[in-house]
Scaffold this motif. Structure first.
Motif, PDB file in Angstrom:
ATOM      1  N   GLU A 103     -16.050  32.790   3.069  1.00 14.39           N
ATOM      2  CA  GLU A 103     -16.496  34.053   3.661  1.00 14.39           C
ATOM      3  C   GLU A 103     -16.390  34.030   5.185  1.00 14.39           C
ATOM      4  OE1 GLU A 103     -19.381  36.287   1.781  1.00 14.39           O
ATOM      5  OE2 GLU A 103     -19.528  35.006   0.019  1.00 14.39           O
ATOM      6  N   SER A 132     -22.012  36.814  -6.522  1.00 11.98           N
ATOM      7  CA  SER A 132     -22.862  35.800  -5.908  1.00 11.98           C
ATOM      8  C   SER A 132     -23.350  34.837  -6.982  1.00 11.98           C
ATOM      9  CB  SER A 132     -24.041  36.507  -5.227  1.00 11.98           C
ATOM     10  OG  SER A 132     -24.864  35.555  -4.619  1.00 11.98           O
ATOM     11  N   LYS A 160     -18.162  30.065  -6.144  1.00 12.26           N
ATOM     12  CA  LYS A 160     -17.062  30.078  -5.181  1.00 12.26           C
ATOM     13  C   LYS A 160     -17.209  28.970  -4.135  1.00 12.26           C
ATOM     14  CE  LYS A 160     -18.034  34.297  -3.925  1.00 12.26           C
ATOM     15  NZ  LYS A 160     -19.256  34.476  -4.754  1.00 12.26           N
ATOM     16  N   PHE A 182     -25.043  21.588 -11.322  1.00 15.43           N
ATOM     17  CA  PHE A 182     -26.212  21.174 -10.563  1.00 15.43           C
ATOM     18  C   PHE A 182     -27.327  21.143 -11.589  1.00 15.43           C
ATOM     19  CE2 PHE A 182     -23.642  23.362  -7.303  1.00 15.43           C
ATOM     20  CZ  PHE A 182     -23.534  22.338  -6.378  1.00 15.43           C
ATOM     21  N   THR A 205     -19.031  26.298  -4.383  1.00 10.86           N
ATOM     22  CA  THR A 205     -18.936  25.005  -5.082  1.00 10.86           C
ATOM     23  C   THR A 205     -17.471  24.628  -5.279  1.00 10.86           C
ATOM     24  OG1 THR A 205     -21.005  25.531  -6.201  1.00 10.86           O
ATOM     25  CG2 THR A 205     -19.661  23.768  -7.167  1.00 10.86           C
TER      26      THR A 205
HETATM   27  N1  ATP Z   1     -26.940  22.046  -3.927  1.00  8.86           N
HETATM   28  C1  ATP Z   1     -27.259  22.790  -4.988  1.00  8.86           C
HETATM   29  N2  ATP Z   1     -28.246  22.415  -5.831  1.00  8.86           N
HETATM   30  C2  ATP Z   1     -28.560  23.138  -6.928  1.00  8.86           C
HETATM   31  N3  ATP Z   1     -27.932  24.264  -7.291  1.00  8.86           N
HETATM   32  C3  ATP Z   1     -26.943  24.699  -6.494  1.00  8.86           C
HETATM   33  C4  ATP Z   1     -26.542  23.989  -5.310  1.00  8.86           C
HETATM   34  N4  ATP Z   1     -25.516  24.650  -4.745  1.00  8.86           N
HETATM   35  C5  ATP Z   1     -25.285  25.721  -5.516  1.00  8.86           C
HETATM   36  N5  ATP Z   1     -26.133  25.753  -6.560  1.00  8.86           N
HETATM   37  C6  ATP Z   1     -26.140  26.777  -7.647  1.00  8.86           C
HETATM   38  O1  ATP Z   1     -24.835  26.837  -8.180  1.00  8.86           O
HETATM   39  C7  ATP Z   1     -24.474  28.185  -8.451  1.00  8.86           C
HETATM   40  C8  ATP Z   1     -23.197  28.510  -7.698  1.00  8.86           C
HETATM   41  O2  ATP Z   1     -23.453  28.458  -6.298  1.00  8.86           O
HETATM   42  P1  ATP Z   1     -22.333  28.774  -5.232  1.00  8.86           P
HETATM   43  O3  ATP Z   1     -22.957  28.554  -3.899  1.00  8.86           O
HETATM   44  O4  ATP Z   1     -21.109  27.998  -5.543  1.00  8.86           O
HETATM   45  O5  ATP Z   1     -22.072  30.330  -5.496  1.00  8.86           O
HETATM   46  P2  ATP Z   1     -21.199  31.384  -4.690  1.00  8.86           P
HETATM   47  O6  ATP Z   1     -20.249  31.998  -5.657  1.00  8.86           O
HETATM   48  O7  ATP Z   1     -20.631  30.753  -3.489  1.00  8.86           O
HETATM   49  O8  ATP Z   1     -22.281  32.477  -4.278  1.00  8.86           O
HETATM   50  P3  ATP Z   1     -22.397  33.401  -2.956  1.00  8.86           P
HETATM   51  O9  ATP Z   1     -21.397  34.516  -3.143  1.00  8.86           O
HETATM   52  O10 ATP Z   1     -23.810  33.896  -3.004  1.00  8.86           O
HETATM   53  O11 ATP Z   1     -22.103  32.546  -1.765  1.00  8.86           O
HETATM   54  C9  ATP Z   1     -25.659  29.040  -8.052  1.00  8.86           C
HETATM   55  O12 ATP Z   1     -26.395  29.326  -9.211  1.00  8.86           O
HETATM   56  C10 ATP Z   1     -26.446  28.155  -7.124  1.00  8.86           C
HETATM   57  O13 ATP Z   1     -27.806  28.442  -7.195  1.00  8.86           O
END
Ligand code: ATP
Ligand code: MG
Length: 228
Positions: A166, A39, A43, A14, A45
């Motif tokens: 989740e 976090s 995951k 991103f 993504t």
């Molecule tokens: N649409 C978006 N635009 C910009 N950055 C994004 C977007 N979606 C996710 N990110 C960034 O990408 C990274 C991974 O996000 P992701 O949601 O995949 O993490 P996660 O492992 O699912 O976290 P969590 O456990 O908090 O749900 C993070 O730094 C997040 O800020």
């Protein structure tokens, strides 16, 4: 076991920062894989890439041996509707519909008649302990009840693959177990391949295998290696 869903060399950014930096992940029919990591480790993504909700910057996603990542939006939507079930981390049910209308949606959209669609949706809600909420508007039920409705909707059309982000996030232990048993039951009884994102070891212990994400890559010793 051959993989029903396989992501290979998946990269995604991103903006300038890579979130996924070459991730390989696969799941076979009847297998439950837990995806874990801090976090922000990517995951959600990863799940979105596997479901064809996002396109990878590089790498491929194959469903039953066929690439789906380069298909049109329309073709990927059709695949999601018929062959995948997805439980979103922040929910995506329709607030104006009742709980049971939300759950039967994938069946109605793919031509199942109203009667059978309704009974299958009710049976799935019963399994998840929320059949008493069936006729209430989604906007009027609790977060945990909505989450269980989302799991019911992801399973009701018996997809080949379920991707659950989740799915027990806002549930107590008892209702969380109903969700996990429904997911594991689909794997065991229907050969559904399940990919489950979780932070909790208790939840991951339901999985046959786990994948640990750190800094955009798969790392470390899987938990399964430490269990008998
Ligand atoms: N649409 C978006 N635009 C910009 N950055 C994004 C977007 N979606 C996710 N990110 C960034 O990408 C990274 C991974 O996000 P992701 O949601 O995949 O993490 P996660 O492992 O699912 O976290 P969590 O456990 O908090 O749900 C993070 O730094 C997040 O800020
Ligand atoms: Mg997430």
């Amino acid at each position: 076991m051959s993989a029903v869903l396989r992501g290979t060399g998946l990269r995604h950014s991103f903006g300038a920062t890579p979130v996924l930096d070459g991730v390989d992940v696969h799941v076979a029919s009847g297998e439950v894989v837990a995806v874990m990591g801090p976090s922000g480790s990517g995951k959600s993504t990863l799940l979105h890439l596997l479901a064809g909700l996002l396109r990878p910057d590089a790498g491929t996603v194959e469903l039953a041996g066929e690439r789906i990542d380069h298909l049109s939006d329309r073709a990927r939507s059709q695949i999601r509707l018929t062959r995948l079930g997805f439980v979103f981390q922040f929910g995506d049910l329709v607030p104006e519909l009742t709980v049971v209308e939300n759950v039967e949606l994938p069946l109605r959209l793919t031509g199942t008649r109203p009667g059978p669609a309704r009974s299958r949706a009710l049976a799935m809600l019963d399994r998840l302990g929320v059949v008493d909420q069936a006729e209430r508007r989604l906007s009027a039920v609790s977060g945990g009840q909505a989450q269980r409705a989302a799991v019911a909707r992801a399973l009701v059309h018996r997809p080949a693959v379920v991707l659950a982000d989740e799915p027990t996030g806002s549930l107590d232990t008892v209702t969380g177990e109903l969700v996990l048993e429904a997911l594991v039951g689909a794997a065991r009884d229907q050969g559904t391949a399940v990919v489950l994102v979780t932070h909790e070891l208790r939840v991951a212990s339901y999985a046959s295998r786990d994948v640990q994400l750190r800094d955009g890559r798969v790392v470390g010793v899987p938990l399964a290696a430490t269990r008998s």
